[in-house]
Scaffold this active site. Structure first.
Site, mmCIF file in Angstrom:
data_model
loop_
_atom_site.group_PDB
_atom_site.id
_atom_site.type_symbol
_atom_site.label_atom_id
_atom_site.label_comp_id
_atom_site.label_asym_id
_atom_site.label_seq_id
_atom_site.Cartn_x
_atom_site.Cartn_y
_atom_site.Cartn_z
ATOM 1 N N HIS A 210 45.663 45.064 44.986
ATOM 2 C CA HIS A 210 45.143 44.328 43.826
ATOM 3 C C HIS A 210 44.010 45.031 43.086
ATOM 4 C CE1 HIS A 210 41.929 43.276 46.606
ATOM 5 N NE2 HIS A 210 41.212 42.976 45.541
HETATM 6 C C1 UD1 Z 1 38.345 39.813 42.222
HETATM 7 C C2 UD1 Z 1 37.158 40.748 42.484
HETATM 8 C C3 UD1 Z 1 37.536 41.746 43.563
HETATM 9 C C4 UD1 Z 1 38.056 41.047 44.806
HETATM 10 C C5 UD1 Z 1 39.208 40.131 44.401
HETATM 11 C C6 UD1 Z 1 39.765 39.394 45.595
HETATM 12 C C7 UD1 Z 1 35.761 41.232 40.500
HETATM 13 C C8 UD1 Z 1 35.410 42.252 39.505
HETATM 14 N N1 UD1 Z 1 36.807 41.525 41.297
HETATM 15 O O1 UD1 Z 1 39.403 40.594 41.704
HETATM 16 O O2 UD1 Z 1 36.395 42.498 43.920
HETATM 17 O O3 UD1 Z 1 38.513 42.016 45.725
HETATM 18 O O4 UD1 Z 1 38.743 39.199 43.438
HETATM 19 O O5 UD1 Z 1 40.935 38.737 45.260
HETATM 20 O O6 UD1 Z 1 35.132 40.203 40.575
HETATM 21 N N2 UD1 Z 1 44.325 35.407 38.433
HETATM 22 C C9 UD1 Z 1 45.168 34.324 38.560
HETATM 23 N N3 UD1 Z 1 44.727 33.257 39.291
HETATM 24 C C10 UD1 Z 1 43.486 33.226 39.873
HETATM 25 C C11 UD1 Z 1 42.642 34.334 39.711
HETATM 26 C C12 UD1 Z 1 43.071 35.418 39.003
HETATM 27 O O7 UD1 Z 1 46.275 34.299 38.077
HETATM 28 O O8 UD1 Z 1 43.169 32.212 40.539
HETATM 29 C C13 UD1 Z 1 44.823 36.598 37.694
HETATM 30 C C14 UD1 Z 1 44.502 36.594 36.238
HETATM 31 O O9 UD1 Z 1 45.549 37.216 35.571
HETATM 32 C C15 UD1 Z 1 43.282 37.479 36.157
HETATM 33 C C16 UD1 Z 1 43.571 38.488 37.259
HETATM 34 O O10 UD1 Z 1 44.235 37.752 38.262
HETATM 35 O O11 UD1 Z 1 43.101 38.038 34.917
HETATM 36 C C17 UD1 Z 1 42.364 39.142 37.845
HETATM 37 O O12 UD1 Z 1 41.440 38.164 38.329
HETATM 38 P P1 UD1 Z 1 39.880 38.512 38.395
HETATM 39 O O13 UD1 Z 1 39.101 37.349 38.786
HETATM 40 O O14 UD1 Z 1 39.472 39.213 37.149
HETATM 41 O O15 UD1 Z 1 39.751 39.620 39.496
HETATM 42 P P2 UD1 Z 1 40.563 39.927 40.839
HETATM 43 O O16 UD1 Z 1 41.542 40.976 40.563
HETATM 44 O O17 UD1 Z 1 41.044 38.677 41.491
#
Ligand code: UD1
Length: 374
Positions: A210
């Site tokens: 991820h």
């Molecule tokens: C975040 C953390 C990362 C951690 C990871 C654990 C930051 C910069 N990154 O990354 O360090 O290892 O969490 O999982 O804070 N999304 C969903 N549903 C959700 C959450 C996210 O669909 O409940 C999707 C969305 O498309 C979103 C993408 O995942 O844009 C990324 O989510 P985001 O919170 O930006 O960061 P993670 O990749 O989850």
């Protein structure tokens, strides 16, 4: 004493669980009572990334969910900062506790420091020395504005020393080891994942992917193809896919298909993940937390990155850093599986040697109580 814990993403719920439990026991242990108000930023909002962790890990319901959701880094962090500031002004806590290195950590650190509220940072001092990682920026800024830095390892202590932060740093061990020790018998009792995936008694691997550097670039396709190759040549691989990765697959390589032995599943809860990891023959991941969980559970890990914040897992013989080259990944899996075939039992990676005694949370709460009594 009143504290506010700020969390928002999956790995932070795991770190919060032991700390929250230790806080609720503070008074029974002759310390002043600590009333902890949990702020959930809403960074992770899917039930499978959030709610299940609160229920399985028995974490009190958040006092408030800011429902910030996803967004570009600046936008997401800014909205969190606004929401957290409002809560802190309202609650006026004696201390703010932040966890790990996500955007929720950074927002909590900035909001509290601007309001001159003391900050404790749990899992301080980690460095990949790669400023292109959003998490690295979050770590550095959070450490420098915090008042107590709870370091999980001696390497983290050294990193903090190199940034002239030794006088605020305390080595306590790793709260994720506390979580594993507390929950592994529960996972044996409650998890039905092996049965559900028909893996009972079988050899298999577990993969997760991820990190932005792996998903938001041309590497994604190569890595997905690598997983297919490992599954086809060696053993079935369970691949619980993070929503970020699902989203990127649909935009970057919509024609990619998992092969017959690559088992693509939805994200799994904590107890299922521990069970899957404990029984697996090998873990392939770019997650920081899973590298450690594999190490704690004596399962060899192959890390799909060029560097790690957890060099102890490599020094301790439990982790191989391979980057993203298909051939290196393939060879590393072959090596791990042939070593396993030679030996008759699981290896032992001595988690306690590097990550403490499984009571990091108890030490953290004692230090917080002490700090606030001064
Ligand atoms: C975040 C953390 C990362 C951690 C990871 C654990 C930051 C910069 N990154 O990354 O360090 O290892 O969490 O999982 O804070 N999304 C969903 N549903 C959700 C959450 C996210 O669909 O409940 C999707 C969305 O498309 C979103 C993408 O995942 O844009 C990324 O989510 P985001 O919170 O930006 O960061 P993670 O990749 O989850």
């Amino acid at each position: 004493m009143r504290t506010v814990s700020i969390v928002g993403a999956r790995p932070q719920f795991v770190k919060l669980a032991p700390v929250s439990r230790a806080m609720s026991c503070a008074q029974d242990q002759g310390r002043p009572a600590i009333e902890d108000f949990i702020v959930h930023t809403g960074q992770h909002y899917d039930p499978g990334l959030s709610d299940i962790f609160f229920s399985e890990l028995d974490i009190p319901a958040p006092g408030i969910d800011l429902n910030i959701g996803s967004g570009a880094h600046g936008e997401q962090t800014a909205r969190m900062l606004q929401g957290i500031e409002r809560v802190l002004l309202d609650i006026q806590p004696d201390m703010v506790v932040i966890y790990g290195d996500t955007n929720s950590t950074l927002a909590g650190a900035l909001a509290a420091s601007k309001l001159h509220i003391p900050i404790a940072h749990i899992e301080a001092g980690l460095r990949s020395f790669d400023r292109a990682m959003p998490e690295e920026i979050n770590r550095v800024v959070s450490d420098h504005v915090s008042d107590i830095l709870f370091a999980p390892t001696t390497t983290a202590m050294e990193n903090l020393g190199n940034e002239h932060l030794s006088d605020r740093s305390i080595l306590v061990g790793d709260v994720m080891l506390d979580a594993i020790r507390f929950n592994s018998s529960l996972s044996l009792l409650k998890s039905k994942i092996l049965d559900k995936l028909q893996l009972e008694g079988q050899r298999y691997g577990v993969a997760t992917l991820h990190r932005a550097a792996n998903t938001d670039s041309g590497r994604l396709r190569l890595l997905l193809d690598s997983l297919n190759r490992v599954a086809s040549d060696y053993l079935p691989v369970v691949f619980p896919v993070h929503p970020r990765t699902v989203a990127r697959i649909s935009t970057e390589c919509p024609d990619w298909k998992p092969g017959p032995r690559l088992m693509v599943v939805d994200p799994v809860g904590y107890l299922d993940m521990i069970r899957l990891t404990e029984i697996a023959s090998v873990v392939l991941t770019d997650s920081g937390g899973l590298q450690k969980e594999a190490f704690f559970l004596n399962t060899p890990c192959i890390t799909l990155r060029d560097e790690t914040e957890w060099p102890e897992t490599v020094d301790g013989g439990g982790n191989i850093l391979v980057g993203t080259s298909q051939d290196k990944i393939h060879q590393a899996v072959g090596k791990v599986l042939s070593l396993a075939a030679d030996g008759d039992s699981k290896p032992s990676f001595s988690a306690e040697k590097y990550f403490g005694d499984g009571d990091a949370a108890g030490k953290i709460v004692a230090e917080i109580a002490d700090f606030l009594s001064r």
